[in-house]
Write a protein that holds these residues in place. Sequence first.
Motif, PDB file in Angstrom:
ATOM      1  N   ARG A  45     -17.815  42.107  23.917  1.00  0.00           N
ATOM      2  CA  ARG A  45     -18.040  42.350  22.792  1.00  0.00           C
ATOM      3  C   ARG A  45     -17.299  41.589  21.428  1.00  0.00           C
ATOM      4  O   ARG A  45     -16.022  42.020  21.681  1.00  0.00           O
ATOM      5  N   THR A  46     -17.532  41.031  20.670  1.00  0.00           N
ATOM      6  CA  THR A  46     -16.895  40.333  19.723  1.00  0.00           C
ATOM      7  C   THR A  46     -15.849  41.374  19.153  1.00  0.00           C
ATOM      8  O   THR A  46     -16.453  42.318  18.733  1.00  0.00           O
TER       9      THR A  46
ATOM     10  N   PHE B 112     -36.197  53.654  20.406  1.00  0.00           N
ATOM     11  CA  PHE B 112     -35.083  54.725  20.222  1.00  0.00           C
ATOM     12  C   PHE B 112     -33.745  54.299  20.865  1.00  0.00           C
ATOM     13  O   PHE B 112     -32.884  54.179  20.115  1.00  0.00           O
ATOM     14  N   GLN B 113     -33.877  54.348  22.172  1.00  0.00           N
ATOM     15  CA  GLN B 113     -32.705  53.883  22.797  1.00  0.00           C
ATOM     16  C   GLN B 113     -32.043  52.702  22.501  1.00  0.00           C
ATOM     17  O   GLN B 113     -30.862  52.463  22.275  1.00  0.00           O
ATOM     18  N   ARG B 114     -32.810  51.865  22.188  1.00  0.00           N
ATOM     19  CA  ARG B 114     -32.624  50.584  21.827  1.00  0.00           C
ATOM     20  C   ARG B 114     -31.743  50.571  20.381  1.00  0.00           C
ATOM     21  O   ARG B 114     -30.525  49.921  20.507  1.00  0.00           O
ATOM     22  N   VAL B 120     -24.227  51.781  18.311  1.00  0.00           N
ATOM     23  CA  VAL B 120     -23.077  51.920  18.961  1.00  0.00           C
ATOM     24  C   VAL B 120     -22.353  50.673  19.387  1.00  0.00           C
ATOM     25  O   VAL B 120     -21.037  50.376  18.949  1.00  0.00           O
ATOM     26  N   ASP B 121     -23.041  49.682  19.730  1.00  0.00           N
ATOM     27  CA  ASP B 121     -22.670  48.244  20.024  1.00  0.00           C
ATOM     28  C   ASP B 121     -21.827  47.842  18.894  1.00  0.00           C
ATOM     29  O   ASP B 121     -20.653  47.242  18.949  1.00  0.00           O
ATOM     30  N   ILE B 148     -18.916  53.707  27.214  1.00  0.00           N
ATOM     31  CA  ILE B 148     -18.165  53.536  25.896  1.00  0.00           C
ATOM     32  C   ILE B 148     -16.741  53.996  26.414  1.00  0.00           C
ATOM     33  O   ILE B 148     -16.494  55.143  27.065  1.00  0.00           O
ATOM     34  N   ASP B 149     -15.740  53.294  26.278  1.00  0.00           N
ATOM     35  CA  ASP B 149     -14.521  53.815  26.919  1.00  0.00           C
ATOM     36  C   ASP B 149     -13.586  54.391  25.750  1.00  0.00           C
ATOM     37  O   ASP B 149     -12.415  54.138  25.485  1.00  0.00           O
ATOM     38  N   LYS B 150     -14.404  54.759  24.631  1.00  0.00           N
ATOM     39  CA  LYS B 150     -13.678  55.658  23.583  1.00  0.00           C
ATOM     40  C   LYS B 150     -14.008  56.872  23.412  1.00  0.00           C
ATOM     41  O   LYS B 150     -15.236  57.089  23.807  1.00  0.00           O
TER      42      LYS B 150
END
Lengths: 348, 348
Positions: A45-46, B112-114, B120-121, B148-150
Amino acid sequence: MTLKEIAAQAGVSTATVSYVLNGSARVSEETRRRIEKIVKDTGYRTNILAQSLRKNRTSLIGVVVEDVTVWHTAYVIDGINALAEEKGYHTILSNLRLLSKIESQFEHISKFQRDIDKAVDILLRMQVDGIIYVGMHDREIKDVLHDIDKPVVYCYCYTAGEGSSVRYSNEKAAYQMTKYFLERGHKDFAVIKGSKQSEPTFMRMRGIEHALREEGISLKEKNIIIGDWKYKETRVQVQEMLKRPDCPQAFIAMNDEMAVAVRDAAFEAGFRIPEDISLSGFDNADIVHYGQPKITTIDRPLHNMGYKSMELLVDQIENGYDGDVNITLPCRIVEGTSIKVMEEKEEQ
Amino acid sequence: MTLKEIAAQAGVSTATVSYVLNGSARVSEETRRRIEKIVKDTGYRTNILAQSLRKNRTSLIGVVVEDVTVWHTAYVIDGINALAEEKGYHTILSNLRLLSKIESQFEHISKFQRDIDKAVDILLRMQVDGIIYVGMHDREIKDVLHDIDKPVVYCYCYTAGEGSSVRYSNEKAAYQMTKYFLERGHKDFAVIKGSKQSEPTFMRMRGIEHALREEGISLKEKNIIIGDWKYKETRVQVQEMLKRPDCPQAFIAMNDEMAVAVRDAAFEAGFRIPEDISLSGFDNADIVHYGQPKITTIDRPLHNMGYKSMELLVDQIENGYDGDVNITLPCRIVEGTSIKVMEEKEEQ
DNA sequence: GTGAAAGCGCTAACAG
DNA sequence: CTGTTAGCGCTTTCAC
């Protein structure tokens, strides 16, 4: 995972990776494929921070709202988001939370201005590309945003000085509504005003009087009630008015809450709506959708105001400043069944 | 104006300027003064982008909301903002706008999920320190946020899998309200349910039945109406019910809109509230504050849910992950005058 | 087509 | 106390 690591894995330079990521230069089909695969596999991811720092452009818009919990705000934000999504911008929300702050302490302007300055300062530090200021009341703001060398748009408020703005016309909306009554043959009006000092009250009054004047009708002073935007105040006063033998027959309330109060007071006094009394509200709030009859009201272009604000802002960001633009959007009458069509009208 | 330029003007190195700006090292009184003056005079603003890039920490929180225009959302956001302000965080709002999207196209889950993934991306690319996901209905979400590693906190919804969450208890609230009726001597209940499949409907029903069971009261099947959360559906069915000779006397509506429908239907049929019929709502929506009598309802801890969500998130950001935390906040009964105190109760 | 290298604005060792 | 310096992750000339 960084661009550098991608480059290492692909055995190319960071420049090449950047080229394929941005399509900013021709890259051989083969290396492009290789890089794209690695990007996909690693879930790279940028880092927008780094990107923005380098490009000196963030595609971030600061949205300062006076209070999110004032219900129109959400719709304005929604409109802002709608265009932001289309144009690839993102919004960072700064909520001044003025509603609760003003209630608890009365240093209206001073502390107030500090909060705004602080909020804007932070947005600027975040390098937003522009700012939209969303008011909680439609009113003039004495240049709250100063020393900003970025594009700014005021929404749901405006400034006497510089700055573009997007709002709706209280005056025109009230004029429209009054016309609506007049066209249906009404002549004997009462007006339930909002609070005395408020600008919307003033402008809506102007619209009403303008329409009446055109028909040569004058509004009697004793038929004007100051409801202060509230249910209770209105209800009590309307109860009194309904007892008068010369009680007016068409009630224009400056918001829906007061309109509901009129309806309740009328029923209580044995009047039917719209047979005996006609009634209109303003704002298209949730409450008009319940109870009988449905109250005819005015819908403000909330979503569109946000959308247009963002449009103005993006235009200024991408094409540069070209003078202030002040947009006034039209309102729409939402027809209920609270206004009677008078027979007399046909006869005339 | 950059830190480098400040350094040049002050005749010191960038390091020194950084020291005084952050108080991260001792600097002589004299140079500090000199630097501070220049900073003030020039109106210098740190570039947070650069700072965050360097520190690898942004103090930015991504707030993903399913729809801002669903009214509870604004209050949750307000709560999030309240703690954010205290702790020096800022929020970037990502509005999925599901309400309108779902209405216009029926690919519920897929598209929806997209949208969620995309939102989030982008937040992740922006290097947010954590994410709060705010639902539009209280319900279980099948892990919409993955890889997600956050830190992540779900608010106004929860997940069966991993993830901390903050919600209120539909079941307890309904139990509480039912108890409230029982304590006042009510025995003959009707329940106006929300839509059939909905989780809140199910949980609220459980709470009601639980309270009734404790008193040995069973709810008759024919006294249950599915109002689908809506005014109209409810009103029609209640009208029918009120014609029955064995018509129940205490109405528990699962939201305020339906409660208002019951009130209107009751008045229409000549019943008085609370003398003949008692009534409760749920949600503490605007509408219960108008009309007579004021309907007793349930207030959800919206602001506090946002606040707590942020608290959980910040804790995880600053002190590291230490297992999921799932908080259920209590609701509060807002007393109106729609529930009668029965005489029989005293006699027992 | 691709790479070397400079630099966006800032922080933080490390030296002195 | 203060300066030197090496990056954070990325883009973009300018060469080759």
